[in-house]
Design a protein around this motif. Structure first.
Motif, PDB file in Angstrom:
ATOM      1  N   ARG A 220      -7.985  -3.979   3.865  1.00 46.40           N
ATOM      2  CA  ARG A 220      -8.290  -4.065   2.432  1.00 46.40           C
ATOM      3  C   ARG A 220      -7.771  -5.367   1.843  1.00 46.40           C
ATOM      4  O   ARG A 220      -8.440  -6.022   1.053  1.00 46.40           O
ATOM      5  CB  ARG A 220      -7.680  -2.873   1.696  1.00 46.40           C
ATOM      6  CG  ARG A 220      -8.372  -1.555   2.038  1.00 46.40           C
ATOM      7  CD  ARG A 220      -8.024  -0.473   1.055  1.00 46.40           C
ATOM      8  NE  ARG A 220      -8.767   0.738   1.365  1.00 46.40           N
ATOM      9  CZ  ARG A 220      -9.087   1.655   0.473  1.00 46.40           C
ATOM     10  NH1 ARG A 220      -8.738   1.484  -0.785  1.00 46.40           N
ATOM     11  NH2 ARG A 220      -9.751   2.730   0.818  1.00 46.40           N
TER      12      ARG A 220
ATOM     13  N   GLN B 224     -12.896  -8.415   7.837  1.00 52.00           N
ATOM     14  CA  GLN B 224     -12.109  -7.217   8.059  1.00 52.00           C
ATOM     15  C   GLN B 224     -12.542  -6.600   9.382  1.00 52.00           C
ATOM     16  O   GLN B 224     -13.554  -6.973   9.952  1.00 52.00           O
ATOM     17  CB  GLN B 224     -12.318  -6.215   6.927  1.00 52.00           C
ATOM     18  CG  GLN B 224     -13.765  -5.761   6.766  1.00 52.00           C
ATOM     19  CD  GLN B 224     -13.929  -4.764   5.646  1.00 52.00           C
ATOM     20  OE1 GLN B 224     -13.091  -3.900   5.453  1.00 52.00           O
ATOM     21  NE2 GLN B 224     -15.009  -4.879   4.917  1.00 52.00           N
TER      22      GLN B 224
ATOM     23  N   ARG C 148      -5.807  -0.204   8.075  1.00 51.29           N
ATOM     24  CA  ARG C 148      -6.726  -0.124   6.935  1.00 51.29           C
ATOM     25  C   ARG C 148      -6.154  -0.852   5.717  1.00 51.29           C
ATOM     26  O   ARG C 148      -6.881  -1.444   4.926  1.00 51.29           O
ATOM     27  CB  ARG C 148      -7.026   1.336   6.601  1.00 51.29           C
ATOM     28  CG  ARG C 148      -7.895   2.026   7.644  1.00 51.29           C
ATOM     29  CD  ARG C 148      -8.366   3.386   7.158  1.00 51.29           C
ATOM     30  NE  ARG C 148      -9.113   4.078   8.179  1.00 51.29           N
ATOM     31  CZ  ARG C 148     -10.400   3.888   8.443  1.00 51.29           C
ATOM     32  NH1 ARG C 148     -11.085   3.009   7.741  1.00 51.29           N
ATOM     33  NH2 ARG C 148     -11.008   4.570   9.389  1.00 51.29           N
ATOM     34  N   CYS C 149      -4.839  -0.780   5.572  1.00 52.36           N
ATOM     35  CA  CYS C 149      -4.193  -1.493   4.474  1.00 52.36           C
ATOM     36  C   CYS C 149      -4.400  -3.000   4.642  1.00 52.36           C
ATOM     37  O   CYS C 149      -4.765  -3.711   3.699  1.00 52.36           O
ATOM     38  CB  CYS C 149      -2.708  -1.154   4.461  1.00 52.36           C
ATOM     39  SG  CYS C 149      -1.823  -1.693   2.986  1.00 52.36           S
TER      40      CYS C 149
ATOM     41  N   THR D  40      -2.926   2.138  -3.487  1.00 54.48           N
ATOM     42  CA  THR D  40      -4.063   2.803  -2.863  1.00 54.48           C
ATOM     43  C   THR D  40      -3.617   3.599  -1.649  1.00 54.48           C
ATOM     44  O   THR D  40      -2.847   3.104  -0.830  1.00 54.48           O
ATOM     45  CB  THR D  40      -5.111   1.763  -2.422  1.00 54.48           C
ATOM     46  OG1 THR D  40      -5.457   0.955  -3.548  1.00 54.48           O
ATOM     47  CG2 THR D  40      -6.354   2.438  -1.872  1.00 54.48           C
TER      48      THR D  40
ATOM     49  N   CYS E 201       0.842  -1.183   0.000  1.00 59.45           N
ATOM     50  CA  CYS E 201       0.000   0.000   0.000  1.00 59.45           C
ATOM     51  C   CYS E 201       0.878   1.235   0.000  1.00 59.45           C
ATOM     52  O   CYS E 201       2.007   1.202   0.485  1.00 59.45           O
ATOM     53  CB  CYS E 201      -0.912   0.036   1.231  1.00 59.45           C
ATOM     54  SG  CYS E 201      -2.333  -1.065   1.103  1.00 59.45           S
TER      55      CYS E 201
ATOM     56  N   VAL F 298      -4.107   4.937   1.942  1.00 57.79           N
ATOM     57  CA  VAL F 298      -4.862   4.661   3.167  1.00 57.79           C
ATOM     58  C   VAL F 298      -4.146   5.349   4.320  1.00 57.79           C
ATOM     59  O   VAL F 298      -2.972   5.707   4.214  1.00 57.79           O
ATOM     60  CB  VAL F 298      -4.977   3.144   3.445  1.00 57.79           C
ATOM     61  CG1 VAL F 298      -5.834   2.466   2.402  1.00 57.79           C
ATOM     62  CG2 VAL F 298      -3.602   2.496   3.503  1.00 57.79           C
ATOM     63  N   ASP F 299      -4.849   5.533   5.445  1.00 57.67           N
ATOM     64  CA  ASP F 299      -4.270   6.326   6.527  1.00 57.67           C
ATOM     65  C   ASP F 299      -3.583   5.498   7.607  1.00 57.67           C
ATOM     66  O   ASP F 299      -3.092   6.052   8.586  1.00 57.67           O
ATOM     67  CB  ASP F 299      -5.333   7.228   7.162  1.00 57.67           C
ATOM     68  CG  ASP F 299      -6.515   6.443   7.714  1.00 57.67           C
ATOM     69  OD1 ASP F 299      -6.428   5.204   7.747  1.00 57.67           O
ATOM     70  OD2 ASP F 299      -7.511   7.079   8.097  1.00 57.67           O
ATOM     71  N   SER F 300      -3.529   4.171   7.452  1.00 55.10           N
ATOM     72  CA  SER F 300      -2.857   3.361   8.468  1.00 55.10           C
ATOM     73  C   SER F 300      -2.574   1.967   7.935  1.00 55.10           C
ATOM     74  O   SER F 300      -3.182   1.519   6.955  1.00 55.10           O
ATOM     75  CB  SER F 300      -3.716   3.251   9.734  1.00 55.10           C
ATOM     76  OG  SER F 300      -4.866   2.471   9.477  1.00 55.10           O
TER      77      SER F 300
END
Length: 313
Positions: A65, A74, A61-62, A54, A8, A56-58
């Protein structure tokens, strides 16, 4: 053992995370944990084009996904519980971890963990067997965030009140949904569950019943809708409106198994089931009596609980 490459963009350094998987047919929710391989710090495969990655903020979250792509569920951060923690949680027993990702990994490795709280400030992780959908039992505590497990087999329903969304119990490998927006007779409630690929909830074995009863009692929102609700057990229909047989109560779950009155004894309201007036043909719970079980008339309109098996595919 399986390995999944995760990549990511949006982190200060490129990291390689591997998903180590230990699964069995009897426990499809045990999908392992994420491992950060230090060998690959600041490395990326030569043929990877980062312009197609993509943002993502952390790392969490990666990972979510990637895990969703593998169709094994998830973690969902519920914004309702920002800076909240259950009033009965003792944080001195929490675990220190350095990220939400590691907290999620610990929870996922623990088959009895359905959700967790993580504090971004103190870096503390609190794993929970229970799932929360209301803030009735919460206290304000700065820095805490709440995450719970979701799965593609029990998708989140949009335009639906949060308390009506599917809740996952990883111990019984089941998703539950308490339907409070419809009041239906038992037969119609059964059909409503079936239309969505569900069935009225079968609350055996005992661990499954305990999770649902505790869930209803802890999330006090459910006491606001009705004094009772129904679940998936009934007398055989050819015996409806007749006296109980000499052998005793004869309720049968939707899976065809007879209700085990000895095993479920702690859940019954005193003196029930009693088939009052020969018309109490279905099983339900008394919301005004801490959701203890009772036999009810099948013709009365009530809210109800649906369930579906949790699968990894």
């Amino acid at each position: 053992m399986g390995v999944v490459l995760l990549r990511c963009r949006g982190l200060s350094h490129m990291l390689l995370l591997l998903l180590t998987v230990s699964r069995s047919d009897s426990d499809p929710c045990r999908v392992g944990q994420w491992f950060q391989d230090p060998t690959f710090k600041n490395c990326l495969p030569a043929d990877v084009n980062t312009t197609s990655s993509t943002a993502v903020d952390s790392k969490l979250r990666c990972a979510a996904r990637c895990q969703k792509d593998a169709r094994v569920g998830q973690w969902f951060q519920d914004p309702t519980f920002k800076n909240c923690l259950p009033a009965d949680v003792n944080t001195t027993s929490s675990t220190a971890v350095d990220s939400k990702l590691r907290c999620a990994a610990r929870c996922q490795k623990d088959a009895r963990c359905n959700s967790f709280f993580y504090n971004d400030v103190s870096k503390m992780c609190v794993r929970q067997w229970m799932v929360y959908v209301s803030t009735d039992n919460m206290k304000f505590t700065f820095g805490w965030r709440y995450f719970r497990f979701t799965s593609d087999s029990c998708p989140r329903l949009h335009n639906t009140a949060e308390h009506e969304n599917y809740v996952i119990d990883r111990v019984s490998v089941t998703c539950f949904r308490v339907v409070t927006s419809l009041w239906l007779p038992w037969v119609a409630a059964r059909a409503a569950c079936s239309r969505n690929g569900d069935r009225l909830a079968v609350l055996e074995p005992v661990e499954k019943a305990r999770f649902v009863v505790d869930f209803l009692n802890i999330n006090k929102v459910f006491t606001k809708f009705s004094s009772s609700l129904v679940i998936g057990a009934s007398r055989p229909q050819h015996l409806w409106n007749t006296s109980l047989p000499a052998s005793g109560p004869d309720l049968v779950w939707e899976n065809g198994q007879r209700v085990n009155y000895t095993a479920t004894a702690p859940f019954w309201y005193k003196g029930r089931p009693n088939n009052k007036d020969k018309t109490d043909n279905v099983l339900g719970m008394k919301a005004d009596k801490k959701f203890l079980w009772d036999d009810f008339k099948e013709s009365a309109d009530r809210v109800f609980i649906c369930e579906r098996p949790l699968s990894s595919g």
